[in-house]
Design an enzyme around this catalytic site. Structure first.
Site, PDB file in Angstrom:
ATOM      1  N   HIS A 163       0.842  -1.088  -0.062  1.00 22.17           N
ATOM      2  CA  HIS A 163      -0.001   0.075  -0.012  1.00 22.17           C
ATOM      3  C   HIS A 163       0.906   1.402   0.127  1.00 22.17           C
ATOM      4  O   HIS A 163       0.474   2.054  -0.860  1.00 22.17           O
ATOM      5  CB  HIS A 163      -0.779   0.054   1.398  1.00 22.17           C
ATOM      6  CG  HIS A 163      -1.641   1.054   1.616  1.00 22.17           C
ATOM      7  ND1 HIS A 163      -3.142   1.384   1.417  1.00 22.17           N
ATOM      8  CD2 HIS A 163      -1.175   2.419   1.861  1.00 22.17           C
ATOM      9  CE1 HIS A 163      -3.515   2.460   1.450  1.00 22.17           C
ATOM     10  NE2 HIS A 163      -2.481   3.306   1.989  1.00 22.17           N
ATOM     11  N   GLU A 164       1.796   1.398   0.912  1.00 22.31           N
ATOM     12  CA  GLU A 164       2.595   2.396   1.094  1.00 22.31           C
ATOM     13  C   GLU A 164       3.559   2.781  -0.068  1.00 22.31           C
ATOM     14  O   GLU A 164       3.662   3.718  -0.387  1.00 22.31           O
ATOM     15  CB  GLU A 164       3.497   2.551   2.217  1.00 22.31           C
ATOM     16  CG  GLU A 164       2.424   2.432   3.674  1.00 22.31           C
ATOM     17  CD  GLU A 164       1.617   3.685   3.621  1.00 22.31           C
ATOM     18  OE1 GLU A 164       2.059   4.642   3.091  1.00 22.31           O
ATOM     19  OE2 GLU A 164       0.588   3.723   4.533  1.00 22.31           O
ATOM     20  N   HIS A 168       0.562   4.484  -2.801  1.00 22.92           N
ATOM     21  CA  HIS A 168       0.876   5.818  -2.813  1.00 22.92           C
ATOM     22  C   HIS A 168       2.099   6.230  -3.570  1.00 22.92           C
ATOM     23  O   HIS A 168       2.126   7.193  -4.142  1.00 22.92           O
ATOM     24  CB  HIS A 168       0.936   6.400  -1.392  1.00 22.92           C
ATOM     25  CG  HIS A 168      -0.148   6.104  -0.653  1.00 22.92           C
ATOM     26  ND1 HIS A 168      -1.457   6.571  -0.943  1.00 22.92           N
ATOM     27  CD2 HIS A 168      -0.173   5.810   0.858  1.00 22.92           C
ATOM     28  CE1 HIS A 168      -2.362   6.342  -0.124  1.00 22.92           C
ATOM     29  NE2 HIS A 168      -1.941   5.811   0.740  1.00 22.92           N
TER      30      HIS A 168
END
Length: 464
Positions: A163-164, A168
């Site tokens: 996710h990170e 992003h």
């Protein structure tokens, strides 16, 4: 940064992302805009943490393999950054985090021009992961509860890491530059859904948040979670993050991660307002959209049913067919991810907004489930932060821990402010009107001035 100038803060973040591999990590400033309806004003926060070197090695290996994984994402390379700036990615053990709610992972700075052109940092906050119990896992079968309890930390690590870094950390924003030129080839790049030339883009001084407004936070969190679920299906991700696990164990972790995201979509209904027909929290909106996508995957890949609990009251059962993750789930999430990613890249607010709102919509059936979620809600998770004390003549430090219960939370606050509570009282009197809790009188505070009474009083007032 003492003057409050945004350019000064941007420069501080430029220096921060260049500090690679520190043993002690820290940052401070106005960072996240989740609480601002206009997504413009950010909340002040700061943290100090030490690095978990074992987990950080895995994350650095993930960074080293990032380009391989990015190539597997479901969009053409024209919609990806021209160059992937390899960030520092560490797993931290938080010592203290001052904000309204500590996250489990961070990808900052949030300034688009820095993230797109200079880089960013990712951090995984390992000791912030919530510790579940079987009894608090509502709406799941007993078998799923046991598996989720077994793999809660590894499955969340999988989601947070992907996710990170690759959620992003990926994606190109199509921009018009101050020179009047574009940062993309307007003659050759086509909209993959219409096969027409790109007609929308970010103008000079426009940002992702300024264009997509109130849906931008939930939209971006959903995009990042979808990246995690999608890339989690590839062996390359598992090889890096879980080299010690067998193939069967990796499949269990992947299954737990998919259940976690869909299960979060059920619990998210608590944060939907039927009267206002709006979502009150960005991450919850994101979780719900993922649930809707998985429900639409077909062939009973995910099912949500009304049941009757052992207490005779209405209940919910969520089930996910683990044999269909790679066939149905991956395709459904991949197709959805492709669309929201491209709409973000080309700044297509009209089509992106319509598409997002369709999945955000809570229909009559989901509204009826919301009431069950509300009726079965559990007490909110409380946060306990430990402390450090200096030993001797600044020769060493001890890690001061507190019991993980209400008494421990109160004792931790007493310890944090053991030297004086006058400053706490003064700050409270100055700022209480900014918050959604009613103030107590100054004389009331002075009457209960000892640290124990002050902390109890503030906690009780906040609870009201």
């Amino acid at each position: 940064v003492h003057g409050g100038d945004m350019e000064d803060h941007k420069n501080s973040q430029r220096h921060w992302i260049k500090d690679i591999g520190p043993s002690v990590e820290t940052n401070i400033g106005f960072i996240e805009s989740y609480l601002d309806p206009s997504k413009t004003r950010a909340e002040w926060e700061g943290f100090v943490a030490c690095v978990d070197k074992v987990q950080s090695k895995k994350l650095n290996d993930l960074v080293s393999n990032a380009e391989i994984l990015i190539s597997k994402l479901p969009w053409d390379k024209a919609f990806e950054k021209d160059k992937f700036h390899r960030p520092d990615f560490t797993s931290l053990e938080i010592i203290t985090f001052a904000c309204s709610g500590t996250p489990v992972g961070i990808n900052i700075p949030n300034y688009d021009e820095i993230r797109q052109n200079e880089g960013y940092k990712n951090v995984n906050l390992g000791n912030v992961y919530p510790v579940p119990t079987i009894n608090t896992m509502l709406f799941l079968s007993q078998q799923d509860k046991e598996l989720m309890f077994k793999h809660y930390k590894t499955s969340l690590f999988l989601i947070v890491a992907l996710h990170e870094l690759l959620g992003h950390g990926t994606g190109k924003l199509f921009q018009k530059l101050e020179s009047g030129k574009f940062n993309f080839d307007s003659n050759t790049v086509k909209n993959p859904f219409t096969n027409e030339e790109i007609k929308t883009f970010y103008d000079v001084n426009q940002t992702w948040h300024s264009k997509f407004g109130e849906i931008s936070d939930g939209y971006e969190e959903c995009r990042a979670d979808c990246v995690a679920l999608y890339l989690g299906c590839f062996d390359e991700s598992m090889d890096v993050l879980f080299p010690e696990l067998s193939k069967e164990e990796r499949e269990e972790v992947l299954y737990a991660a998919w259940v976690e995201c869909c299960w979060a979509g059920i619990k998210a209904l608590m944060f939907y307002s039927p009267d206002a027909k709006s979502w009150q929290q960005a991450h919850m909106n994101a979780n719900y959209c993922i649930l809707k996508v998985c429900l639409e995957a077909g062939d009973d890949f995910v099912r949500v049913e009304k049941t009757t609990g052992s207490d005779g009251k209405p209940d919910i059962l969520l089930t996910l067919d683990r044999t269909k993750i790679h066939s149905h789930g991956k395709k459904a999430i991949g197709d959805f991810l492709h669309r929201i990613h491209v709409y973000k890249s080309i700044s297509d607010v009209e089509e992106g907004g319509k598409f997002w709102n369709r999945y955000s919509e809570v229909d009559e059936f989901m509204t009826s489930l919301r009431q069950i979620v509300v009726d079965r809600r559990l007490p909110r998770r409380l946060e306990l932060q430990h402390d450090l004390e200096i030993v001797g003549d600044r020769e060493d430090v001890n890690y001061v821990t507190f019991s993980e219960d209400y008494e421990g939370i109160i004792q931790s606050h007493i310890y944090h402010y053991r030297s004086s509570v006058d400053d706490v009282i003064n700050y409270w009197l100055r700022d209480y009107q900014r918050f959604r809790i009613q103030a107590v009188s100054y004389t009331h505070l002075r009457a209960h001035e000892t640290p124990e009474h002050l902390v109890c009083r503030l906690l009780l007032e906040k609870k009201k």
